[in-house]
Write a protein that holds these residues in place. Structure first.
Motif, PDB file in Angstrom:
ATOM      1  N   UNK A 155       0.760  -1.190   0.164  1.00  0.00           N
ATOM      2  CA  UNK A 155       0.110  -0.088  -0.125  1.00  0.00           C
ATOM      3  C   UNK A 155       0.759   1.034  -0.241  1.00  0.00           C
ATOM      4  N   UNK A 156       0.396   2.435  -0.607  1.00  0.00           N
ATOM      5  CA  UNK A 156       1.263   3.564  -0.724  1.00  0.00           C
ATOM      6  C   UNK A 156       0.809   4.419   0.474  1.00  0.00           C
ATOM      7  N   UNK A 157       1.716   4.865   1.379  1.00  0.00           N
ATOM      8  CA  UNK A 157       1.580   5.693   2.621  1.00  0.00           C
ATOM      9  C   UNK A 157       2.223   7.100   2.239  1.00  0.00           C
ATOM     10  N   UNK A 158       1.165   7.992   2.064  1.00  0.00           N
ATOM     11  CA  UNK A 158       1.777   9.424   1.921  1.00  0.00           C
ATOM     12  C   UNK A 158       2.216  10.106   3.091  1.00  0.00           C
ATOM     13  N   UNK A 159       3.411  10.984   3.095  1.00  0.00           N
ATOM     14  CA  UNK A 159       3.607  11.525   4.193  1.00  0.00           C
ATOM     15  C   UNK A 159       4.202  12.935   3.802  1.00  0.00           C
ATOM     16  N   UNK A 160       3.248  13.891   4.445  1.00  0.00           N
ATOM     17  CA  UNK A 160       3.380  15.238   4.184  1.00  0.00           C
ATOM     18  C   UNK A 160       4.553  15.844   4.810  1.00  0.00           C
ATOM     19  N   UNK A 161       5.194  16.546   3.746  1.00  0.00           N
ATOM     20  CA  UNK A 161       6.772  17.150   4.310  1.00  0.00           C
ATOM     21  C   UNK A 161       6.889  18.657   3.881  1.00  0.00           C
ATOM     22  N   UNK A 162       7.929  19.179   4.205  1.00  0.00           N
ATOM     23  CA  UNK A 162       8.116  20.380   3.578  1.00  0.00           C
ATOM     24  C   UNK A 162       7.221  21.737   4.087  1.00  0.00           C
ATOM     25  N   UNK A 163       7.684  22.065   5.421  1.00  0.00           N
ATOM     26  CA  UNK A 163       6.865  23.011   6.007  1.00  0.00           C
ATOM     27  C   UNK A 163       7.442  24.365   6.187  1.00  0.00           C
ATOM     28  N   UNK A 164       8.069  24.832   5.029  1.00  0.00           N
ATOM     29  CA  UNK A 164       8.665  26.074   4.816  1.00  0.00           C
ATOM     30  C   UNK A 164       7.638  27.190   5.073  1.00  0.00           C
ATOM     31  N   UNK A 165       6.602  27.237   4.570  1.00  0.00           N
ATOM     32  CA  UNK A 165       5.747  28.334   4.671  1.00  0.00           C
ATOM     33  C   UNK A 165       4.615  27.902   5.885  1.00  0.00           C
ATOM     34  N   UNK A 166       4.754  27.062   6.648  1.00  0.00           N
ATOM     35  CA  UNK A 166       3.743  26.612   7.502  1.00  0.00           C
ATOM     36  C   UNK A 166       3.455  27.662   8.641  1.00  0.00           C
ATOM     37  N   UNK A 167       2.334  27.787   9.073  1.00  0.00           N
ATOM     38  CA  UNK A 167       2.100  29.014  10.256  1.00  0.00           C
ATOM     39  C   UNK A 167       1.108  28.071  11.165  1.00  0.00           C
ATOM     40  N   UNK A 168       1.339  28.258  12.515  1.00  0.00           N
ATOM     41  CA  UNK A 168       0.459  27.983  13.799  1.00  0.00           C
ATOM     42  C   UNK A 168      -0.943  29.062  13.415  1.00  0.00           C
ATOM     43  N   UNK A 169      -2.013  28.398  13.397  1.00  0.00           N
ATOM     44  CA  UNK A 169      -3.354  29.050  12.959  1.00  0.00           C
ATOM     45  C   UNK A 169      -3.797  29.819  14.112  1.00  0.00           C
ATOM     46  N   UNK A 170      -2.928  30.477  14.876  1.00  0.00           N
ATOM     47  CA  UNK A 170      -3.610  31.461  16.150  1.00  0.00           C
ATOM     48  C   UNK A 170      -4.421  32.604  15.693  1.00  0.00           C
ATOM     49  N   UNK A 171      -4.211  32.894  14.366  1.00  0.00           N
ATOM     50  CA  UNK A 171      -4.958  34.110  13.833  1.00  0.00           C
ATOM     51  C   UNK A 171      -4.885  33.914  12.346  1.00  0.00           C
ATOM     52  N   UNK A 172      -5.973  34.292  11.805  1.00  0.00           N
ATOM     53  CA  UNK A 172      -6.133  34.163  10.181  1.00  0.00           C
ATOM     54  C   UNK A 172      -5.082  35.215   9.808  1.00  0.00           C
ATOM     55  N   UNK A 173      -4.225  34.606   8.894  1.00  0.00           N
ATOM     56  CA  UNK A 173      -3.196  35.613   8.336  1.00  0.00           C
ATOM     57  C   UNK A 173      -3.088  35.761   6.871  1.00  0.00           C
TER      58      UNK A 173
END
Length: 496
Positions: A155-173
């Motif tokens: 089975x294929x298991x996808x793994x999300x990576x590359x969080x260079x633009x990720x932000x904690x969603x404490x506020x809408x940005x």
């Protein structure tokens, strides 16, 4: 760790070992000389005026997310100042031989089941990201190239990576269109991202809708060749009318409806959470969704081996950063070590000792030969001893200096053979070979324990799931016969 120590531990050829590159840097395939495993090294320059987009910031962001089956975590991240290249970040993560989702889509004809597994896996990863901690994390750059692929039990298991633009969603940005959006990322960015408007968690769900369309049809719904005003105006018109490609007509339910609702231009009309999409798939006949996977602890193996001090590349790892490289080039294979038969297994462990062959009694003859050899050795030492001391000392010193590199090479070759067995998979043979080296044994136990946790996601209802779990547990017990969780799982299997 210093930069020199880093180079001694992680070996790669910048010209031939490149796996990919983007706006943030390059990724190389490398060998960890401490345990012989293959890893991926991500190298990115540091822009001190925009530290929030640095690789170190990405590492720290992902470090706040609990481990999960569908999230690719970094092992370490280092920052070094290199005289000829300036300040750079180096991140180490697991190497995935199959590469990323974009390669799978382009090079494989996916079955309906495989498409389903990929879609659900990405959604599970997004659900985990969006609900982690008190605030959740918005990825903001989700695309097939940022989804690594692992294959196990077919089975294929996808793994999300590359969080260079990720932000904690404490506020809408607000989204900032940076260099990250070059090279096709605009095809996966939501309308609010492209316009620089406020974003929220379901921005990632627009990107998921684009990926799902590509998984199902092989093409993106809205191809954006450039960011000119005229091009974007035409694309917005198609987005507002949901003018999808002809291939969309072949997408079956519930995926067709999911794609259309993900690709709503107005975020208020879009899905609000990944859980809503999973629920919709779950309620559709013949589209079972497995329960959410439990967090998988990332247990680092205890490494005591001394790194090989022999440099294997002449150029610095930065030599290829400004040059084109052939990403299809393969690493030179390490020499494969032979696998000796196990000689120390006990009958209590489930192994039966072979009976020794009967031999004739030659004890008197052996004694006579031994006495004669002793006399010859004594005479040689008396006659030659005074003249050959320097030669003997030199030979001993020479053999000592070559012992360590040979041991490292043998470990690396053994690790390569084990990695091949792990990917087949043949877990029991993988475990048996690991017994030859204490470091590889610990590493193998860690990987097998994590594999058992992954298998827990599928339960024991079906025979193939029980067979798979049984093979993993038996492999664990070859390394640690008293491992409690493996014993407990086998007891549960026996009850079916």
């Amino acid at each position: 760790m210093t930069y020199e120590q880093f180079k001694q531990r992680y070996r790669y050829d910048p010209a031939n070992d490149i796996l990919g590159e983007g706006a943030f840097g390059k990724v190389f395939r490398a060998v960890d000389t401490e345990n012989g495993s293959t890893v991926a090294i991500k190298v990115a320059p540091v822009n001190m005026s925009n530290e929030s987009h640095s690789l170190k910031h990405e590492f720290e962001t992902v470090g706040k997310v609990d481990p999960h089956l569908n999230i690719a975590m970094y092992d370490e991240c280092y920052r070094f100042s290199v005289e000829w290249a300036g300040l750079h970040d180096f991140a180490v993560l697991e190497y995935y031989p199959l590469g990323s989702l974009d390669k799978i889509i382009k090079n494989h004809s996916l079955t309906d089941t495989e498409k389903h597994d990929l879609a659900v896996g990405i959604l599970e990863g997004l659900r985990h990201l969006h609900t982690t901690g008190a605030q959740g994390v918005v990825h903001r750059d989700l695309k097939p190239r940022n989804v690594l692929i692992q294959k196990w039990r077919g089975k294929y298991v996808p793994k999300i990576t590359d969080f260079g633009l990720s932000k904690f969603s404490d506020s809408i940005s607000n989204s900032v269109i940076s260099q990250s959006f070059k090279g096709g990322t605009l095809n996966y960015a939501s309308p609010e991202q492209i316009k620089g408007e406020q974003i929220r968690r379901n921005t990632d769900l627009w990107s998921f809708g684009v990926i799902l369309h590509e998984i199902m049809t092989g093409e993106v719904p809205y191809k954006i060749d450039d960011s000119s005003e005229s091009t974007l105006r035409q694309v917005y018109e198609r987005m507002n009318s949901q003018s999808l490609p002809e291939s969309f007509k072949n997408v079956r339910e519930p995926y067709a409806s999911i794609i259309k609702k993900c690709l709503m231009v107005n975020p208020n009309q879009r899905y609000r959470a990944a859980e809503e999409i999973l629920l919709e798939i779950r309620q559709t006949p013949n589209s079972p969704v497995p329960p959410a996977s439990p967090p998988i602890p990332s247990v680092a193996p205890v490494v005591e081996a001394k790194a090989d001090q022999t440099e294997i590349f002449e150029d610095s790892p930065f030599a290829g950063l400004g040059k084109a490289a052939d990403s299809s080039a393969d690493v030179q294979p390490l020499k494969e070590a032979s696998v000796p038969q196990q000689k120390d297994l006990k009958e209590s462990d489930g192994y039966v000792r072979s009976k020794p062959k009967k031999t004739s009694n030659n004890t008197p003859l052996i004694i006579l030969v031994g006495v004669a050899a002793l006399v010859l050795i004594t005479a040689s030492v008396i006659y030659f001893g005074g003249d050959k001391k320097e030669d003997i000392t030199y030979q001993t010193t020479d053999s000592t200096t070559t012992a360590a590199p040979k041991a490292v090479a043998d470990t690396a070759a053994l690790a390569q053979k084990m990695d091949s067995l792990f990917n087949i998979p043949d877990y029991q043979k993988y475990a048996q070979i690991s017994l030859q080296d204490s470091i590889l044994k610990q590493r193998a136990l860690t990987k097998l324990l994590n594999k058992a946790l992954e298998a827990d996601k599928f339960g024991l209802e079906y025979a193939e799931d029980r067979d798979y779990m049984s093979s993993v547990c038996k492999a664990i017990l070859l390394i640690d016969p008293k491992e409690p969780k493996a014993l407990s799982r086998l007891e549960k299997i026996a009850m079916y």
